[in-house]
Design a protein around this motif. Structure first.
Motif, PDB file in Angstrom:
ATOM      1  N   LEU A 150       0.827  -1.210   0.000  1.00 17.45           N
ATOM      2  CA  LEU A 150       0.000   0.000   0.000  1.00 17.45           C
ATOM      3  C   LEU A 150       0.857   1.255   0.000  1.00 17.45           C
ATOM      4  O   LEU A 150       0.623   2.184  -0.785  1.00 17.45           O
ATOM      5  CB  LEU A 150      -0.924  -0.018   1.212  1.00 17.45           C
ATOM      6  CG  LEU A 150      -1.852   1.193   1.371  1.00 17.45           C
ATOM      7  CD1 LEU A 150      -2.812   1.289   0.189  1.00 17.45           C
ATOM      8  CD2 LEU A 150      -2.627   1.110   2.682  1.00 17.45           C
ATOM      9  N   LEU A 151       1.869   1.306   0.870  1.00 21.88           N
ATOM     10  CA  LEU A 151       2.686   2.516   0.980  1.00 21.88           C
ATOM     11  C   LEU A 151       3.624   2.697  -0.202  1.00 21.88           C
ATOM     12  O   LEU A 151       3.927   3.833  -0.593  1.00 21.88           O
ATOM     13  CB  LEU A 151       3.492   2.488   2.276  1.00 21.88           C
ATOM     14  CG  LEU A 151       2.680   2.561   3.581  1.00 21.88           C
ATOM     15  CD1 LEU A 151       3.606   2.516   4.784  1.00 21.88           C
ATOM     16  CD2 LEU A 151       1.817   3.819   3.610  1.00 21.88           C
ATOM     17  N   SER A 152       4.112   1.604  -0.782  1.00 16.08           N
ATOM     18  CA  SER A 152       5.089   1.721  -1.870  1.00 16.08           C
ATOM     19  C   SER A 152       4.446   1.932  -3.233  1.00 16.08           C
ATOM     20  O   SER A 152       4.972   2.666  -4.072  1.00 16.08           O
ATOM     21  CB  SER A 152       5.987   0.492  -1.924  1.00 16.08           C
ATOM     22  OG  SER A 152       5.230  -0.669  -2.220  1.00 16.08           O
ATOM     23  N   SER A 153       3.293   1.302  -3.462  1.00 17.55           N
ATOM     24  CA  SER A 153       2.658   1.417  -4.780  1.00 17.55           C
ATOM     25  C   SER A 153       1.380   2.251  -4.762  1.00 17.55           C
ATOM     26  O   SER A 153       0.845   2.590  -5.814  1.00 17.55           O
ATOM     27  CB  SER A 153       2.328   0.017  -5.328  1.00 17.55           C
ATOM     28  OG  SER A 153       1.316  -0.602  -4.546  1.00 17.55           O
ATOM     29  N   GLU A 176      -0.040   9.351  -6.184  1.00 13.63           N
ATOM     30  CA  GLU A 176       1.356   9.052  -6.512  1.00 13.63           C
ATOM     31  C   GLU A 176       2.343   9.906  -5.737  1.00 13.63           C
ATOM     32  O   GLU A 176       3.402   9.432  -5.330  1.00 13.63           O
ATOM     33  CB  GLU A 176       1.567   9.237  -8.015  1.00 13.63           C
ATOM     34  CG  GLU A 176       2.942   8.802  -8.485  1.00 13.63           C
ATOM     35  CD  GLU A 176       3.063   8.821  -9.989  1.00 13.63           C
ATOM     36  OE1 GLU A 176       4.184   8.598 -10.477  1.00 13.63           O
ATOM     37  OE2 GLU A 176       2.046   9.057 -10.680  1.00 13.63           O
ATOM     38  N   GLU A 177       2.013  11.154  -5.481  1.00 16.89           N
ATOM     39  CA  GLU A 177       2.960  12.038  -4.815  1.00 16.89           C
ATOM     40  C   GLU A 177       3.145  11.706  -3.329  1.00 16.89           C
ATOM     41  O   GLU A 177       4.078  12.204  -2.688  1.00 16.89           O
ATOM     42  CB  GLU A 177       2.530  13.503  -4.957  1.00 16.89           C
ATOM     43  CG  GLU A 177       1.146  13.836  -4.391  1.00 16.89           C
ATOM     44  CD  GLU A 177       0.041  13.690  -5.427  1.00 16.89           C
ATOM     45  OE1 GLU A 177      -1.012  14.333  -5.256  1.00 16.89           O
ATOM     46  OE2 GLU A 177       0.252  12.935  -6.408  1.00 16.89           O
TER      47      GLU A 177
END
Length: 219
Positions: A150-153, A176-177
């Motif tokens: 969740l946090l990376s993608s 994305e940001e």
């Protein structure tokens, strides 16, 4: 300790990953996606239950001097069968998990439960112990995968392991940001593990203090 208490302990109190710190190599490596976590977790559950049952059934006829080699042969056989099944029916998952499927053979959770529990208890108790520990491992890798993916993608993707073109879930939750690519790296894996292990330790400490307070009041 009765059967249900032993089963539940494997889920939370004695969780193999966050409570006993076993099987960390595969946990840190494969928890980049929910697909990997489900695949590895399921394989570990199957091997744990079957190895515990077999080892419990033969515990009285295996000499103490060779019990560890016998356990390893049983576990290695089961892992080889599981790997061939995954390779045949879910080749994409086999590629994704890579060397960590055969490394289940030396997973400390499997051998640890064989030596500490299955070799000393009956078949039913050993099967429940394997199921509890296996589900505990599955919950641990799912929790880590959920956070890291969740946090990376910025979202969560779950596909059919037998047909990767069939997408069961595709959620995009974080713009994305605001995504943190660090969590897809080994450092992100260690950070996620540390946070969840600390949370479980804090919960166990709180529960112990609460139980101690109740005991003191009762006296």
């Amino acid at each position: 300790m009765n059967r249900m208490e032993n089963f539940k302990n494997g889920l939370i109190k004695d969780n193999p990953v966050f409570g006993l710190y076993l099987g960390l190599c595969s946990t840190l490596a494969i928890t980049t996606s929910l697909n990997n976590a489900i695949g590895m977790g399921t394989a570990v559950i199957v091997v744990l239950i079957l190895s515990n049952v077999i080892i419990s059934a033969i515990r009285k006829i295996v000499p103490d001097d060779i019990r560890i080699p016998v356990y390893i042969v049983i576990i290695a056989t089961l892992v080889s069968i599981i790997q061939m099944v995954i390779e045949a029916f879910a080749p994409a998952l086999n590629t994704s998990l890579g060397v960590f499927i055969p490394l289940i053979v030396v997973n400390c959770i499997i051998l640890g439960r064989a030596e500490a529990f299955a070799s000393k208890n009956g078949v039913l108790d050993s099967a429940l112990d394997g199921l509890g520990m296996g589900l505990g491992y599955l919950l641990a890798v799912l929790a880590m995968s959920f956070i890291r993916e969740l946090l990376s993608s910025g979202g969560l993707v779950l596909t059919n392991p037998f047909n990767t073109e069939q997408v069961w879930m595709n959620l995009s939750l974080i713009p994305e940001e605001f995504r943190i690519s660090l969590f897809s790296s080994p450092l992100g894996a260690f950070m996620t593990f540390a946070f969840l292990a600390a949370a479980l330790t804090a919960y166990k400490s709180h529960a112990a203090k609460k139980a101690a307070a109740k005991t003191k009041e009762a006296k």
